[in-house]
Design a protein around this motif. Sequence first.
Motif, short mmCIF file in Angstrom:
data_model
loop_
_atom_site.label_atom_id
_atom_site.label_comp_id
_atom_site.label_asym_id
_atom_site.label_seq_id
_atom_site.Cartn_x
_atom_site.Cartn_y
_atom_site.Cartn_z
N ARG A 43 1.08 -0.91 -0.26
CA ARG A 43 -0.04 -0.14 -0.13
C ARG A 43 1.37 1.19 0.07
O ARG A 43 1.59 1.12 0.77
N LEU A 44 1.62 1.74 -0.99
CA LEU A 44 1.76 2.76 -1.38
C LEU A 44 0.69 4.15 -1.93
O LEU A 44 0.37 4.05 -2.61
N ALA A 45 1.78 5.02 -1.49
CA ALA A 45 1.14 6.37 -1.89
C ALA A 45 2.00 7.17 -2.59
O ALA A 45 3.01 7.61 -1.98
N LEU A 46 2.19 6.75 -4.26
CA LEU A 46 3.14 7.37 -4.73
C LEU A 46 3.40 9.24 -5.01
O LEU A 46 2.00 9.07 -6.25
N PHE A 47 3.24 9.70 -4.66
CA PHE A 47 3.53 11.31 -4.73
C PHE A 47 4.14 12.10 -6.16
O PHE A 47 5.52 11.74 -5.81
N ASP A 48 3.21 12.37 -7.03
CA ASP A 48 3.83 13.17 -7.91
C ASP A 48 4.24 14.38 -7.90
O ASP A 48 4.33 15.01 -6.69
N ALA A 49 5.90 14.81 -8.55
CA ALA A 49 6.13 15.57 -7.68
C ALA A 49 7.40 15.86 -9.52
O ALA A 49 8.45 17.01 -9.18
N GLY A 50 6.73 15.60 -10.88
CA GLY A 50 7.37 15.20 -11.52
C GLY A 50 7.40 16.61 -12.42
O GLY A 50 7.84 16.51 -13.65
N HIS A 51 6.05 17.26 -12.36
CA HIS A 51 5.29 17.92 -13.28
C HIS A 51 5.29 19.53 -12.62
O HIS A 51 3.99 20.11 -13.19
N LEU A 90 -2.49 10.04 4.62
CA LEU A 90 -2.51 8.91 4.14
C LEU A 90 -1.78 7.81 5.18
O LEU A 90 -2.60 6.05 4.67
N GLU A 91 -1.00 8.46 5.99
CA GLU A 91 -0.63 7.48 6.40
C GLU A 91 -1.74 6.54 7.60
O GLU A 91 -1.67 5.77 7.50
N ARG A 92 -2.32 7.23 8.20
CA ARG A 92 -3.27 6.86 8.52
C ARG A 92 -3.79 5.85 7.82
O ARG A 92 -5.05 5.10 8.79
N ASP A 93 -3.66 6.29 7.33
CA ASP A 93 -5.29 4.82 6.15
C ASP A 93 -4.26 4.35 5.73
O ASP A 93 -4.99 3.45 4.44
N GLY A 94 -3.51 3.72 6.12
CA GLY A 94 -2.68 2.86 5.72
C GLY A 94 -1.10 2.61 4.54
O GLY A 94 -1.09 1.76 4.14
N TYR A 95 -1.22 3.87 4.03
CA TYR A 95 -0.36 3.68 3.00
C TYR A 95 1.37 4.66 3.24
O TYR A 95 1.01 5.23 4.10
N LEU A 96 1.63 4.08 2.31
CA LEU A 96 3.07 4.54 3.00
C LEU A 96 3.70 5.68 1.83
O LEU A 96 3.52 5.44 0.76
N PRO A 97 3.59 7.23 2.47
CA PRO A 97 3.51 7.81 1.05
C PRO A 97 4.55 7.73 1.07
O PRO A 97 6.42 7.46 1.54
N LEU A 98 5.41 8.04 -0.26
CA LEU A 98 6.76 8.21 -0.94
C LEU A 98 6.52 9.19 -3.02
O LEU A 98 5.48 8.87 -2.94
N VAL A 99 7.56 10.32 -2.09
CA VAL A 99 7.71 11.13 -2.85
C VAL A 99 8.44 10.56 -4.88
O VAL A 99 9.84 10.45 -4.40
N ILE A 100 8.25 10.33 -5.74
CA ILE A 100 8.46 10.03 -6.77
C ILE A 100 8.29 11.11 -7.35
O ILE A 100 7.50 12.35 -8.14
N GLY A 101 10.18 11.81 -8.68
CA GLY A 101 9.68 12.62 -9.99
C GLY A 101 9.67 12.88 -11.20
O GLY A 101 10.71 12.98 -11.51
N ASP A 102 10.06 11.12 -11.27
CA ASP A 102 9.95 10.45 -12.74
C ASP A 102 9.08 10.11 -13.60
O ASP A 102 8.97 9.33 -14.38
#
Length: 297
Positions: free
Chosen positions: A89-97, A118-130
């Motif tokens: 359960r990942l939350a993939l944060f877009d930081a590339g636009h 999102l962490e409270r909802d059980g996700y592991l947030p990760l920032v991605i830029g590509d």
Amino acid sequence: TSSFQNLVLPFSYPFVAKLMDDLARPTPRAGDLARWAGGLAAALLGVLALAGSWLASGGLVTAVIALHLATALAGAGRAPLERLPPDARLALFDAGHLNRLSLDFWHDDSIGGLIVNLERDGYLPLVIGDGFAARPIGGGSIPVLVAPQVPLTTGEAVALQSHLEAGGAVLVAAGAAQRSAVAPLLARYGISIGTVPLGPVPVRPDLDRADFEQAMREPLFREAYPVESDGGWPSEALYRAFDRDVVIRVKAGRQGGRLLVIGDPAFLTDRVLENENTAWEGNVTLLKDLLDRDEGA
């Protein structure tokens, strides 16, 4: 230790993964070290012999750099996101636009509050830029696009659509200024962001403290825009203002995919959702309801 804190980990995970790789790598035995040192010495002597005395110092530096690079590449594992199980359960944060947000913490346009929610909802947030075109998106992951200002590519839209068709979810928050950036994905489901601003909604008169505390239990939007649908896909409105949908959940595909669209580019930022000192309870509850995978569209 800050790299391991909940709020920092979404940004520091490549460093943390590399650190864990180094810690988990077997310690070389004495014989291995001796052979490695002997090979290094032979390589350096070869460089010196070929380069001559005038180039010896430059050749030595080059050889050392090349050897370190080769060693690092040989020991490197797969990228961190490629090692996770597909149902993580990942939350993939877009930081590339050129997203209209701050990656610093606890500013009005930061996403620290969203990370916490999102962490409270059980996700592991990760920032991605590509972007999303060249990366696998596991079924348990949710790509999150907050106010992107550079349009999604066709490849990214196709990847996100495939994720939705396989039963995944995508969360989008955008206004009129970002409508063209998210159109490559939304248009595939007959969805668009309207151009007529609804403004801050709901509109309230001056409130005393008791009324303000009551108002905080209801959703509030700072830059609301209508989310429009051509009716081609089943959808459910979770919030409406001036007889227009502002938040909708679209049933995307036969596997229960969920396209979650918020017509407000600021809704998921700290100023509107949650900051270091307080949270707008109504918005926190609305986001939780929107993410709830048990609700049907």
